[in-house]
Design a protein around this motif. Sequence first.
Motif, PDB file in Angstrom:
ATOM      1  N   ILE A 196      76.014   5.679 116.234  1.00  0.00           N
ATOM      2  CA  ILE A 196      77.284   5.892 115.542  1.00  0.00           C
ATOM      3  C   ILE A 196      77.562   4.706 114.613  1.00  0.00           C
ATOM      4  CG2 ILE A 196      79.787   5.956 115.839  1.00  0.00           C
ATOM      5  CD1 ILE A 196      78.579   8.642 116.446  1.00  0.00           C
ATOM      6  N   SER A 197      77.299   3.507 115.084  1.00  0.00           N
ATOM      7  CA  SER A 197      77.493   2.309 114.265  1.00  0.00           C
ATOM      8  C   SER A 197      76.592   2.338 113.035  1.00  0.00           C
ATOM      9  CB  SER A 197      77.210   1.057 115.104  1.00  0.00           C
ATOM     10  OG  SER A 197      77.307  -0.116 114.331  1.00  0.00           O
ATOM     11  N   TYR A 198      75.318   2.743 113.221  1.00  0.00           N
ATOM     12  CA  TYR A 198      74.399   2.835 112.079  1.00  0.00           C
ATOM     13  C   TYR A 198      74.916   3.829 111.044  1.00  0.00           C
ATOM     14  CZ  TYR A 198      71.110   0.838 115.487  1.00  0.00           C
ATOM     15  OH  TYR A 198      70.498   0.070 116.436  1.00  0.00           O
ATOM     16  N   LEU A 199      75.371   5.003 111.514  1.00  0.00           N
ATOM     17  CA  LEU A 199      75.855   6.031 110.594  1.00  0.00           C
ATOM     18  C   LEU A 199      77.069   5.535 109.803  1.00  0.00           C
ATOM     19  CD1 LEU A 199      75.679   9.500 112.407  1.00  0.00           C
ATOM     20  CD2 LEU A 199      74.364   8.724 110.440  1.00  0.00           C
ATOM     21  N   ARG A 200      77.972   4.876 110.480  1.00  0.00           N
ATOM     22  CA  ARG A 200      79.164   4.381 109.784  1.00  0.00           C
ATOM     23  C   ARG A 200      78.784   3.426 108.662  1.00  0.00           C
ATOM     24  NH1 ARG A 200      82.617   3.548 115.338  1.00  0.00           N
ATOM     25  NH2 ARG A 200      83.888   5.455 115.188  1.00  0.00           N
ATOM     26  N   ARG A 201      77.814   2.548 108.923  1.00  0.00           N
ATOM     27  CA  ARG A 201      77.381   1.620 107.880  1.00  0.00           C
ATOM     28  C   ARG A 201      76.715   2.358 106.729  1.00  0.00           C
ATOM     29  NH1 ARG A 201      75.577  -1.772 112.201  1.00  0.00           N
ATOM     30  NH2 ARG A 201      73.405  -1.246 111.746  1.00  0.00           N
ATOM     31  N   LYS A 202      75.887   3.341 107.052  1.00  0.00           N
ATOM     32  CA  LYS A 202      75.120   4.004 105.997  1.00  0.00           C
ATOM     33  C   LYS A 202      75.968   4.925 105.127  1.00  0.00           C
ATOM     34  CE  LYS A 202      70.482   3.635 107.876  1.00  0.00           C
ATOM     35  NZ  LYS A 202      69.192   4.331 108.160  1.00  0.00           N
ATOM     36  N   VAL A 203      76.958   5.580 105.706  1.00  0.00           N
ATOM     37  CA  VAL A 203      77.828   6.427 104.877  1.00  0.00           C
ATOM     38  C   VAL A 203      78.928   5.606 104.206  1.00  0.00           C
ATOM     39  CG1 VAL A 203      77.370   8.455 106.302  1.00  0.00           C
ATOM     40  CG2 VAL A 203      79.417   7.079 106.742  1.00  0.00           C
ATOM     41  N   ALA A 204      78.993   4.317 104.553  1.00  0.00           N
ATOM     42  CA  ALA A 204      79.918   3.373 103.906  1.00  0.00           C
ATOM     43  C   ALA A 204      81.372   3.809 104.042  1.00  0.00           C
ATOM     44  CB  ALA A 204      79.543   3.183 102.432  1.00  0.00           C
ATOM     45  N   ASP A 205      81.698   4.376 105.200  1.00  0.00           N
ATOM     46  CA  ASP A 205      83.088   4.738 105.475  1.00  0.00           C
ATOM     47  C   ASP A 205      83.318   4.687 106.976  1.00  0.00           C
ATOM     48  OD1 ASP A 205      85.613   5.723 105.792  1.00  0.00           O
ATOM     49  OD2 ASP A 205      85.310   7.538 104.610  1.00  0.00           O
ATOM     50  N   PRO A 206      83.771   3.539 107.502  1.00  0.00           N
ATOM     51  CA  PRO A 206      83.938   3.414 108.962  1.00  0.00           C
ATOM     52  C   PRO A 206      84.989   4.341 109.534  1.00  0.00           C
ATOM     53  CG  PRO A 206      84.889   1.529 107.826  1.00  0.00           C
ATOM     54  CD  PRO A 206      84.149   2.312 106.784  1.00  0.00           C
ATOM     55  N   GLN A 207      85.858   4.930 108.674  1.00  0.00           N
ATOM     56  CA  GLN A 207      86.922   5.802 109.162  1.00  0.00           C
ATOM     57  C   GLN A 207      86.514   7.266 109.229  1.00  0.00           C
ATOM     58  OE1 GLN A 207      89.635   4.299 110.358  1.00  0.00           O
ATOM     59  NE2 GLN A 207      88.597   2.414 109.734  1.00  0.00           N
ATOM     60  N   LEU A 208      85.351   7.615 108.679  1.00  0.00           N
ATOM     61  CA  LEU A 208      84.942   9.019 108.652  1.00  0.00           C
ATOM     62  C   LEU A 208      84.610   9.531 110.055  1.00  0.00           C
ATOM     63  CD1 LEU A 208      84.324  11.418 106.728  1.00  0.00           C
ATOM     64  CD2 LEU A 208      81.948  10.637 106.719  1.00  0.00           C
ATOM     65  N   ILE A 209      83.937   8.716 110.846  1.00  0.00           N
ATOM     66  CA  ILE A 209      83.608   9.072 112.224  1.00  0.00           C
ATOM     67  C   ILE A 209      84.604   8.359 113.132  1.00  0.00           C
ATOM     68  CG2 ILE A 209      81.845   9.091 114.032  1.00  0.00           C
ATOM     69  CD1 ILE A 209      79.740   8.896 111.792  1.00  0.00           C
ATOM     70  N   HIS A 210      85.480   9.117 113.749  1.00  0.00           N
ATOM     71  CA  HIS A 210      86.574   8.564 114.541  1.00  0.00           C
ATOM     72  C   HIS A 210      86.149   8.384 115.996  1.00  0.00           C
ATOM     73  CE1 HIS A 210      89.592   9.423 111.340  1.00  0.00           C
ATOM     74  NE2 HIS A 210      88.711  10.374 111.040  1.00  0.00           N
ATOM     75  N   THR A 211      86.555   7.270 116.583  1.00  0.00           N
ATOM     76  CA  THR A 211      86.382   7.046 118.017  1.00  0.00           C
ATOM     77  C   THR A 211      87.609   7.562 118.749  1.00  0.00           C
ATOM     78  OG1 THR A 211      85.020   5.079 117.661  1.00  0.00           O
ATOM     79  CG2 THR A 211      86.051   5.334 119.829  1.00  0.00           C
ATOM     80  N   VAL A 212      87.406   8.423 119.726  1.00  0.00           N
ATOM     81  CA  VAL A 212      88.494   8.914 120.568  1.00  0.00           C
ATOM     82  C   VAL A 212      88.330   8.210 121.909  1.00  0.00           C
ATOM     83  CG1 VAL A 212      89.607  10.925 121.600  1.00  0.00           C
ATOM     84  CG2 VAL A 212      88.476  11.115 119.361  1.00  0.00           C
ATOM     85  N   ARG A 213      89.174   7.263 122.178  1.00  0.00           N
ATOM     86  CA  ARG A 213      88.986   6.375 123.331  1.00  0.00           C
ATOM     87  C   ARG A 213      88.874   7.145 124.635  1.00  0.00           C
ATOM     88  NH1 ARG A 213      89.221   1.168 122.288  1.00  0.00           N
ATOM     89  NH2 ARG A 213      90.309   0.417 120.428  1.00  0.00           N
ATOM     90  N   GLY A 214      87.867   6.766 125.411  1.00  0.00           N
ATOM     91  CA  GLY A 214      87.652   7.371 126.704  1.00  0.00           C
ATOM     92  C   GLY A 214      86.988   8.723 126.673  1.00  0.00           C
ATOM     93  N   ILE A 215      86.720   9.238 125.456  1.00  0.00           N
ATOM     94  CA  ILE A 215      86.114  10.568 125.362  1.00  0.00           C
ATOM     95  C   ILE A 215      84.823  10.527 124.544  1.00  0.00           C
ATOM     96  CG2 ILE A 215      86.432  12.986 124.697  1.00  0.00           C
ATOM     97  CD1 ILE A 215      89.442  12.579 124.979  1.00  0.00           C
ATOM     98  N   GLY A 216      84.930  10.212 123.247  1.00  0.00           N
ATOM     99  CA  GLY A 216      83.735  10.243 122.432  1.00  0.00           C
ATOM    100  C   GLY A 216      84.063  10.057 120.965  1.00  0.00           C
ATOM    101  N   TYR A 217      83.528  10.963 120.118  1.00  0.00           N
ATOM    102  CA  TYR A 217      83.645  10.805 118.673  1.00  0.00           C
ATOM    103  C   TYR A 217      83.963  12.127 117.998  1.00  0.00           C
ATOM    104  CZ  TYR A 217      81.204   6.494 119.851  1.00  0.00           C
ATOM    105  OH  TYR A 217      80.853   5.308 120.415  1.00  0.00           O
ATOM    106  N   MET A 218      84.561  12.010 116.801  1.00  0.00           N
ATOM    107  CA  MET A 218      84.871  13.192 116.008  1.00  0.00           C
ATOM    108  C   MET A 218      84.718  12.819 114.536  1.00  0.00           C
ATOM    109  SD  MET A 218      88.434  15.385 115.836  1.00  0.00           S
ATOM    110  CE  MET A 218      89.414  13.888 115.608  1.00  0.00           C
ATOM    111  N   ILE A 219      84.127  13.713 113.745  1.00  0.00           N
ATOM    112  CA  ILE A 219      84.036  13.502 112.319  1.00  0.00           C
ATOM    113  C   ILE A 219      85.059  14.373 111.619  1.00  0.00           C
ATOM    114  CG2 ILE A 219      82.245  15.260 111.875  1.00  0.00           C
ATOM    115  CD1 ILE A 219      81.000  13.239 109.885  1.00  0.00           C
ATOM    116  N   ARG A 220      85.775  13.783 110.659  1.00  0.00           N
ATOM    117  CA  ARG A 220      86.745  14.534 109.864  1.00  0.00           C
ATOM    118  C   ARG A 220      87.029  13.716 108.616  1.00  0.00           C
ATOM    119  NH1 ARG A 220      91.886  13.477 113.855  1.00  0.00           N
ATOM    120  NH2 ARG A 220      92.427  11.399 113.075  1.00  0.00           N
ATOM    121  N   PRO A 221      87.344  14.389 107.494  1.00  0.00           N
ATOM    122  CA  PRO A 221      87.607  13.659 106.251  1.00  0.00           C
ATOM    123  C   PRO A 221      88.904  12.859 106.339  1.00  0.00           C
ATOM    124  CG  PRO A 221      87.906  16.038 105.939  1.00  0.00           C
ATOM    125  CD  PRO A 221      87.385  15.830 107.338  1.00  0.00           C
TER     126      PRO A 221
END
Length: 221
Positions: A196-221
Amino acid sequence: MRGRLLVVEDEPSIRELLCASLRFAGFAVTSAATGTEALDAARTGAPDLVLLDVMLPDRDGFEVVRRLRSSGVRVPVLYLTARDGADDRITGLTIGGDGYITKPFSLEEVIARVTAVLRRTRPGGSEQLTCGDLSLDVESHVVRRGARVVELSPTEFRLLHFLMRNSGRVLSKAQILDQVWSHDFDGDVGVVESYISYLRRKVADPQLIHTVRGIGYMIRP
């Protein structure tokens, strides 16, 4: 032909057995005995997948993968190894490998793993996904952020594909591990966090992939 394979193994008897069995199963197979030979063959022979022994006489398999990825070669890699500790597994997958086959192995297991990885890394159809200005073309394996092409490893591409297919949904780390790595990794969610960290760096938008604490991740514009 089911695919072009490169078998990298320094033990002649194992190498010859693997090559003969995979050819019998319908694959086109070339081989290498050292890391240097493997780098040359992977760069010039355009294999669909590399079966790579970790312990090689001149450089280990991890170094081979690092050099391939740094030179832009994205071919899927399955490691062949007797080193099955968690640290080695995380290292091998984090640098761009796609799974492990632990020695001693059965030939049936090798063929099944190769088939599974090829099926995951060569998706059919013409599916195209978008999320904001991020687009992913399944058939061509091209990811773009606006007009810019984003270079991803096969595992990064599968992870982004899974997130984008489920845009707006929260996905647990266990779900991601199961769908992206399947049985090729043994349950350590730390590798999900790394990718997930690699993807955030490569798409150059750390906010695109959201961390949902205690659960996982979600992608949304």
